[in-house]
Design an enzyme around this catalytic site. Sequence first.
Site, PDB file in Angstrom:
ATOM      1  N   GLY A   3      13.696  46.686  46.933  1.00 20.94           N
ATOM      2  CA  GLY A   3      13.970  47.721  47.908  1.00 20.94           C
ATOM      3  C   GLY A   3      12.712  48.230  48.578  1.00 20.94           C
ATOM      4  CB  ILE A  63      11.588  45.842  41.873  1.00 16.65           C
ATOM      5  CG1 ILE A  63      10.634  45.511  43.027  1.00 16.65           C
ATOM      6  CG2 ILE A  63      12.337  44.585  41.433  1.00 16.65           C
ATOM      7  CD1 ILE A  63       9.548  44.534  42.654  1.00 16.65           C
ATOM      8  CG  ASP A  92      19.331  45.950  52.275  1.00 15.62           C
ATOM      9  OD1 ASP A  92      19.344  45.385  53.395  1.00 15.62           O
ATOM     10  OD2 ASP A  92      18.984  47.140  52.131  1.00 15.62           O
TER      11      ASP A  92
END
Length: 243
Positions: free
Chosen positions: A8, A12, A96
Amino acid sequence: MILTIDVGNTRIKAAVFEESTVLENFVFEKNELEEKIKKILKKFSNCSDLVVASVGKIEKESFLAFEKELNVHFFTHEDVFPFVNKYATPKTLGIDRMILASGATLQFPKQNRLVIDAGTCITYDFIDENDNYLGGAISPGLRLRYEALHNYTAKLPLLTFETPEHYIGNSTKQAIHSGVVNGFVYEIDGFIDEYRANFSNFIIILTGGDAVFLAKRLKNTIFANSNFLLESLNQTFQYKNRQ
């Protein structure tokens, strides 16, 4: 066994799966990446695949260093997903968000789904009951809202998250907490109300670092799962291998 990793903007997250069962979850800082992966693989020596979804600034070489030990996979826009991407600029859609949309499609078939990921940013992703990804929204997460008030004003302090005592803040600090936290909650409820008014057969999936906090405060009924992205990463990898 599969080791899934979500890189991210801030931290992580990782998880080890045996088929669809989570064996263990991990959260760590980016500078700990290689050390943590080594420890995970030492504990779970039967891991055969490392599956990565990344929006953060981590070089691929950091993961490719483990190619001798297991198969390394990076999800990209070129992969097969279980939905039709109708975003006007499909190549700009974050991996994501695509993984979250994929997980929602696979886990909740034939429903209208809204995935809300409350992390550094808060993202809204909508997949209709015919498995069309239509888009959503992006806005600042809790931490960014606190930082923006401090960075773009002369005198407002930088605060860390705190549940407001009352919606009427009786001090500058309490006014900031009320504005940031209540504004955050009202925004999400407002989006949900708008979608719910226009779509039936509807499910809301809430995930991300602030999911647990929000689940207790939103007036709308939701499915809350802070590990939904990692689970979606595992499901999408298995879906890809079946194609």
